[in-house]
Write a protein that holds these residues in place. Structure first.
Motif, PDB file in Angstrom:
ATOM      1  N   UNK A  74       0.787  -1.216   0.000  1.00 10.38           N
ATOM      2  CA  UNK A  74       0.000   0.000   0.000  1.00 10.38           C
ATOM      3  C   UNK A  74       0.825   1.276   0.000  1.00 10.38           C
ATOM      4  N   UNK A  75       2.163   1.150   0.122  1.00 10.80           N
ATOM      5  CA  UNK A  75       2.974   2.349   0.240  1.00 10.80           C
ATOM      6  C   UNK A  75       2.505   3.140   1.452  1.00 10.80           C
ATOM      7  N   UNK A  76       2.486   4.441   1.325  1.00 12.25           N
ATOM      8  CA  UNK A  76       2.107   5.308   2.443  1.00 12.25           C
ATOM      9  C   UNK A  76       0.644   5.154   2.853  1.00 12.25           C
ATOM     10  N   UNK A  77      -0.168   4.489   2.031  1.00 14.81           N
ATOM     11  CA  UNK A  77      -1.557   4.271   2.423  1.00 14.81           C
ATOM     12  C   UNK A  77      -1.678   3.318   3.606  1.00 14.81           C
ATOM     13  N   UNK A  78      -0.589   2.664   3.947  1.00 16.04           N
ATOM     14  CA  UNK A  78      -0.614   1.785   5.121  1.00 16.04           C
ATOM     15  C   UNK A  78      -0.957   2.559   6.388  1.00 16.04           C
ATOM     16  N   UNK A  79      -0.681   3.870   6.379  1.00 15.56           N
ATOM     17  CA  UNK A  79      -0.872   4.671   7.585  1.00 15.56           C
ATOM     18  C   UNK A  79      -2.246   5.320   7.672  1.00 15.56           C
ATOM     19  N   UNK A  80      -2.877   5.535   6.535  1.00 12.71           N
ATOM     20  CA  UNK A  80      -4.152   6.260   6.568  1.00 12.71           C
ATOM     21  C   UNK A  80      -5.101   5.819   5.461  1.00 12.71           C
ATOM     22  N   UNK A  93     -10.382 -13.507  -0.432  1.00  8.48           N
ATOM     23  CA  UNK A  93      -9.208 -14.375  -0.437  1.00  8.48           C
ATOM     24  C   UNK A  93      -8.154 -13.934   0.553  1.00  8.48           C
ATOM     25  N   UNK A  94      -7.150 -14.781   0.774  1.00  7.98           N
ATOM     26  CA  UNK A  94      -6.040 -14.373   1.635  1.00  7.98           C
ATOM     27  C   UNK A  94      -5.186 -13.331   0.927  1.00  7.98           C
ATOM     28  N   UNK A  95      -4.649 -12.418   1.685  1.00  8.68           N
ATOM     29  CA  UNK A  95      -3.751 -11.415   1.103  1.00  8.68           C
ATOM     30  C   UNK A  95      -2.621 -11.118   2.074  1.00  8.68           C
ATOM     31  N   UNK A  96      -1.513 -10.736   1.485  1.00 14.20           N
ATOM     32  CA  UNK A  96      -0.300 -10.473   2.248  1.00 14.20           C
ATOM     33  C   UNK A  96       0.179  -9.055   1.967  1.00 14.20           C
ATOM     34  N   UNK A  97       0.451  -8.324   3.028  1.00 20.25           N
ATOM     35  CA  UNK A  97       0.991  -6.970   2.901  1.00 20.25           C
ATOM     36  C   UNK A  97       2.506  -7.061   2.751  1.00 20.25           C
ATOM     37  N   UNK A  98       3.053  -6.306   1.819  1.00 21.19           N
ATOM     38  CA  UNK A  98       4.483  -6.317   1.543  1.00 21.19           C
ATOM     39  C   UNK A  98       5.029  -4.896   1.612  1.00 21.19           C
ATOM     40  N   UNK A 106      12.841   2.651  10.065  1.00 15.77           N
ATOM     41  CA  UNK A 106      12.675   3.996   9.493  1.00 15.77           C
ATOM     42  C   UNK A 106      11.933   4.888  10.478  1.00 15.77           C
ATOM     43  N   UNK A 107      11.414   5.988   9.982  1.00 21.24           N
ATOM     44  CA  UNK A 107      10.719   6.966  10.828  1.00 21.24           C
ATOM     45  C   UNK A 107       9.563   6.292  11.573  1.00 21.24           C
ATOM     46  N   UNK A 108       9.313   6.756  12.786  1.00 29.21           N
ATOM     47  CA  UNK A 108       8.306   6.120  13.643  1.00 29.21           C
ATOM     48  C   UNK A 108       6.900   6.169  13.034  1.00 29.21           C
ATOM     49  N   UNK A 109       6.607   7.178  12.203  1.00 32.04           N
ATOM     50  CA  UNK A 109       5.271   7.237  11.625  1.00 32.04           C
ATOM     51  C   UNK A 109       5.011   6.084  10.660  1.00 32.04           C
ATOM     52  N   UNK A 110       6.057   5.378  10.251  1.00 33.16           N
ATOM     53  CA  UNK A 110       5.897   4.230   9.351  1.00 33.16           C
ATOM     54  C   UNK A 110       5.702   2.912  10.094  1.00 33.16           C
ATOM     55  N   UNK A 111       5.686   2.939  11.397  1.00 32.92           N
ATOM     56  CA  UNK A 111       5.663   1.705  12.166  1.00 32.92           C
ATOM     57  C   UNK A 111       4.286   1.083  12.320  1.00 32.92           C
ATOM     58  N   UNK A 112       3.243   1.816  12.074  1.00 33.73           N
ATOM     59  CA  UNK A 112       1.891   1.294  12.274  1.00 33.73           C
ATOM     60  C   UNK A 112       1.107   1.267  10.969  1.00 33.73           C
ATOM     61  N   UNK A 113       0.626   0.083  10.633  1.00 29.94           N
ATOM     62  CA  UNK A 113      -0.188  -0.090   9.436  1.00 29.94           C
ATOM     63  C   UNK A 113      -1.638  -0.324   9.842  1.00 29.94           C
ATOM     64  N   UNK A 114      -2.543   0.426   9.231  1.00 32.89           N
ATOM     65  CA  UNK A 114      -3.966   0.195   9.494  1.00 32.89           C
ATOM     66  C   UNK A 114      -4.458  -1.051   8.753  1.00 32.89           C
ATOM     67  N   UNK A 115      -3.670  -1.536   7.818  1.00 28.10           N
ATOM     68  CA  UNK A 115      -4.050  -2.706   7.025  1.00 28.10           C
ATOM     69  C   UNK A 115      -3.570  -4.014   7.642  1.00 28.10           C
ATOM     70  N   UNK A 116      -2.391  -3.998   8.240  1.00 31.31           N
ATOM     71  CA  UNK A 116      -1.733  -5.226   8.697  1.00 31.31           C
ATOM     72  C   UNK A 116      -2.596  -6.124   9.576  1.00 31.31           C
ATOM     73  N   UNK A 117      -3.423  -5.584  10.481  1.00 32.42           N
ATOM     74  CA  UNK A 117      -4.237  -6.483  11.299  1.00 32.42           C
ATOM     75  C   UNK A 117      -5.199  -7.362  10.493  1.00 32.42           C
ATOM     76  N   UNK A 118      -5.509  -6.962   9.281  1.00 31.40           N
ATOM     77  CA  UNK A 118      -6.420  -7.740   8.436  1.00 31.40           C
ATOM     78  C   UNK A 118      -5.688  -8.724   7.524  1.00 31.40           C
TER      79      UNK A 118
END
Length: 144
Positions: A74-80, A93-98, A106-118
Motif C-alpha cells: 500500500x505504500x504510504x496508504x498503510x498509515x491512513x 481471499x487471503x492477502x499479504x501486505x508487503x 525507518x521513521x516512527x510514523x511508518x511503524x503502524x499499518x492500518x491494514x496489517x491487522x487484516x
C-alpha cells in the motif's frame, strides 16, 4: 484459470529510480515479472494494478473478488488508507501486505499499518524479493 492480484500503491510506479538506496533498482515491471514467474508453476496468472490514487486501488480490490489471493504494497496508504482497508476487509481471499524497506528501521510514523491487522501475513524489509516470498506463501495457502 486462477489469477493472483498484485496491488501497489502511491509512488511504487517509479521504483527503480525512487530512492534506490532504500528501495533498490528493481522496477515495478521487474517485480511483476518475478511474481508472474513464481505463480506460473501453478498455472496462475497475474493481475497487477498500481495507482497513486487510493480510490483506484479500492476499485481494483473490489472488482477482483474472484482472484485466489492478493499481494498488497500500500505504500504510504498503510498509515491512513482507511477506504483501502475497508475494501480489503471485504476481499474474500487471503492477502499479504508487503513492504520493500524495513519500516521498523525507518521513521516512527511508518511503524503502524492500518491494514496489517487484516492481512494473512506481512513481509517487511526483504527488498523486492518480499513479493516472491508473498507469492510462495499464497501458493501454499491455496493448498491448505
Amino acid at each position: 484459470m486462477s489469477r493472483l492480484l498484485l496491488v501497489n500503491g502511491p509512488n511504487l510506479g517509479i521504483l527503480g529510480r525512487r530512492e534506490p538506496g532504500i528501495y533498490g533498482t528493481d522496477t515495478l515491471a521487474d517485480i511483476e515479472k518475478a511474481v508472474a514467474e513464481e505463480i506460473a508453476v501453478r498455472g496462475w496468472t497475474l493481475t497487477s494494478v498500481q495507482d497513486d490514487s487510493e480510490g483506484a486501488l479500492v476499485r481494483a480490490v473490489n472488482q477482483n473478488p474472484d482472484t485466489v489471493g492478493a499481494i498488497v504494497n500500500p505504500g504510504a496508504l498503510m498509515m491512513a488508507g482507511w477506504s483501502l482497508r475497508d475494501s480489503l476487509a471485504a476481499y474474500p481471499g487471503p492477502w499479504i501486505e508487503v513492504h520493500i524497506s524495513n519500516i521498523y528501521a525507518r521513521e516512527s510514523f511508518r511503524h503502524d499499518s492500518v491494514l496489517a491487522p487484516l492481512a494473512r501475513g506481512v513481509v517487511v524489509g526483504l527488498g523486492t524479493r518480499g513479493y516472491r516470498l508473498a507469492a510462495r506463501a499464497l501458493l501454499e495457502l491455496a493448498d491448505a
